[in-house]
Design an enzyme around this catalytic site. Structure first.
Site, PDB file in Angstrom:
ATOM      1  N   SER A  61       1.000  -1.216   0.004  1.00 50.57           N
ATOM      2  CA  SER A  61       0.107   0.091   0.136  1.00 50.57           C
ATOM      3  C   SER A  61       0.703   1.139   0.051  1.00 50.57           C
ATOM      4  CB  SER A  61      -0.949   0.042   1.198  1.00 50.57           C
ATOM      5  OG  SER A  61      -0.100  -0.279   2.528  1.00 50.57           O
ATOM      6  N   CYS A  62       1.196   1.941  -1.272  1.00 51.68           N
ATOM      7  CA  CYS A  62       1.932   2.866  -1.526  1.00 51.68           C
ATOM      8  C   CYS A  62       1.520   4.334  -1.573  1.00 51.68           C
ATOM      9  CB  CYS A  62       2.751   2.597  -2.679  1.00 51.68           C
ATOM     10  SG  CYS A  62       3.570   0.821  -2.804  1.00 51.68           S
ATOM     11  N   THR A  63       2.246   5.349  -1.784  1.00 56.52           N
ATOM     12  CA  THR A  63       1.887   6.572  -1.985  1.00 56.52           C
ATOM     13  C   THR A  63       2.555   7.127  -3.206  1.00 56.52           C
ATOM     14  OG1 THR A  63       1.059   6.819   0.484  1.00 56.52           O
ATOM     15  CG2 THR A  63       1.102   8.746  -1.029  1.00 56.52           C
ATOM     16  N   GLU A  84       1.381   1.037  -7.676  1.00 56.95           N
ATOM     17  CA  GLU A  84       0.371   1.726  -6.530  1.00 56.95           C
ATOM     18  C   GLU A  84      -0.741   0.787  -6.631  1.00 56.95           C
ATOM     19  OE1 GLU A  84      -0.621   4.712  -3.725  1.00 56.95           O
ATOM     20  OE2 GLU A  84       1.129   4.607  -4.900  1.00 56.95           O
TER      21      GLU A  84
END
Length: 474
Positions: free
Chosen positions: A9-11, A101
């Protein structure tokens, strides 16, 4: 458990060349693992080392590859048993890719176009894309064709960039996708949620999409609007989990760059494309992707209530594995225009290193990450620093910030000095020169990191609870 059930779970932050402070395009992302530990490496894959077929480590996906490949930087997993997961890189044509993402498609769409168990996924995308594309636009076209033919087993957002364009590509369901060119004067904050909004099908220079995207939506009565084709509303999710896990991150990034705009952190309508009057710098992106809602009641280390502190998922988090900014500059020659900014570990406590991409190798402590703790590894050194610092956040954060600011001053000076020296060298000598200079830069940042580690270990030992002095019982 396969990587297909362990969602990361990236940004991401994307910046057009007209919105950046120096006219460069920038694609940045935290790679956040499914848990606090997912060791990463930083390597260079040479053109001659590529094979003619990709075979997945996690499913039956396989793909014949073109004969001619490009050299590129690469940040794969140290343990590839659950997939290569190359994640980020820049190739020798100065094309950058950040993948992926993790995103989510709504249940209705998944019922009509299910995910494909043996389709392409995050673990393969960088490997089958980056060595074979010569522009960001070509990256969108190649990935789109693969998705439509083979399907995908997960929903993802993927960024492509070159010196002129930044594109964001989103998959929905097993075979459908859309991509948007980020306007030159705009930026994007992308947090694990379908982002693209209104698609204008009359503008193929600004949008690309799956061959039957419109037909699929119309046939299955997916579009709730009578006037527009809002990709996010048609295919994405708007759950309670999104309101606490995803949208607040977009809210905070936009709040930082556009403090004049009032928005609700739980809103479903936070814009995908945003503009600001300020020019966006490397340091702005570093702040956003290290942030934890500073200056708001939602900061875990702030003065809000315990409920407020646990309301929203922060951007800087224990699951940060590596943080990259893929910068393609326009004010220097192409031979040294591409910089792969990289840090391992939790961004809040780590310094970034600007690695020129036109190189033949990477430093030993970046490329040889082990799966067990080893303080000779940049990954494990930074992960250990985070573990030492966080329990004493208020006591050590000023020292950590001073370390990061001093390191940033150093590396910015290095980029200017290396650019100047590179401008005086023939093109035939640049790869060897930049490879050596990357080593010098990384070694200095590593030395400074060890000094911080030394200080944090001593601080932690001086604050242990298991202590007793003569007279304590009197």
């Amino acid at each position: 458990m396969s990587s297909r059930s362990r969602h990361s779970s990236c940004t991401a932050v994307l910046v057009g060349k007209g919105a950046s402070i120096d006219g460069s395009t920038m694609v940045a992302r935290n790679e956040d693992g499914y848990g606090p530990i997912n060791p990463k490496r930083f390597t260079v894959v040479k053109a001659e080392d590529h094979q003619n077929k990709y075979v997945s480590h996690v499913n039956a996906f396989a793909l014949d590859l073109p004969d001619k490949a490009l050299r590129h930087t690469f940040t794969p997993s140290a343990d590839e048993s659950e997939g290569v997961c190359g994640e980020s890189g820049i190739n020798s044509e100065n094309v950058a890719m950040s993948a992926t993402e993790t995103e989510f498609t709504n249940p209705r769409v998944l019922g009509l176009d299910p995910l494909v168990a043996d389709g392409i996924g995050e673990e393969a995308m960088e490997s089958v894309m980056l060595p074979y594309i010569h522009s960001a636009r070509e990256g969108v076209q190649r990935l789109g064709a693969i998705i439509e033919k083979y399907g995908t087993f997960e929903s993802n957002g993927i960024a492509f960039s070159d010196k002129d364009e930044v594109w964001y590509f989103e998959t929905v369901g097993g075979h459908h996708w859309a991509a948007q060119r980020i306007p030159d004067d705009a930026y994007v904050i992308a947090p694990n949620q379908t982002g693209i909004q209104n698609i204008d099908f009359s503008k193929p220079d600004e949008f690309m999409w799956a061959t039957d995207l419109q037909e699929f939506a119309e046939k299955n009565h997916l579009n709730p609007s009578q006037t527009e084709f809002n990709f996010r509303n048609i295919f994405g999710t708007h759950t309670e989990a999104d309101h606490h896990y995803n949208t607040p991150r977009a809210w905070y990034g936009q709040k930082y760059l556009n403090p004049e705009i009032e928005q609700n952190p739980m809103s479903d309508d936070i814009p995908f494309i945003q503009r600001t009057d300020r020019k966006i710098s490397i340091e702005d992106i570093q702040f956003i992707l290290s942030s934890h809602y500073q200056g708001t009641p939602y900061d875990l280390f702030g003065n809000g209530t315990e409920y407020q502190k646990k309301t929203f998922r922060p951007i800087g988090i224990d699951r940060n594995q590596e943080f990259h900014i893929l910068q393609i500059r326009n004010d220097v020659p192409a031979e040294y225009a591409a910089i792969h900014w990289l840090t391992f570990g939790v961004n809040l406590y780590s310094a970034q290193v600007p690695f020129y991409a036109n190189v033949s190798d990477t430093p030993e402590n970046y490329k040889n990450t082990t799966t067990t703790v080893d303080l000779n590894s940049a990954y494990w050194l930074n992960k250990t620093i985070a573990a030492l610092a966080e329990p004493h956040y208020h006591q050590v954060i000023n020292e950590v910030n001073t370390f990061k600011e001093d390191a940033q001053s150093y590396v910015c000076g290095r980029v200017a000095a290396i650019d100047q020296q590179a401008s005086e060298l023939p093109a035939s000598e640049l790869t060897a020169f930049l490879t050596k200079q990357n080593g010098v830069t990384a070694a200095e940042v590593t030395s400074r990191t060890y000094s911080l580690f030394d200080s944090l270990v001593k601080h932690a030992n001086n604050h242990m609870q298991l202590t007793f002095e003569k007279g304590d019982n009197l």
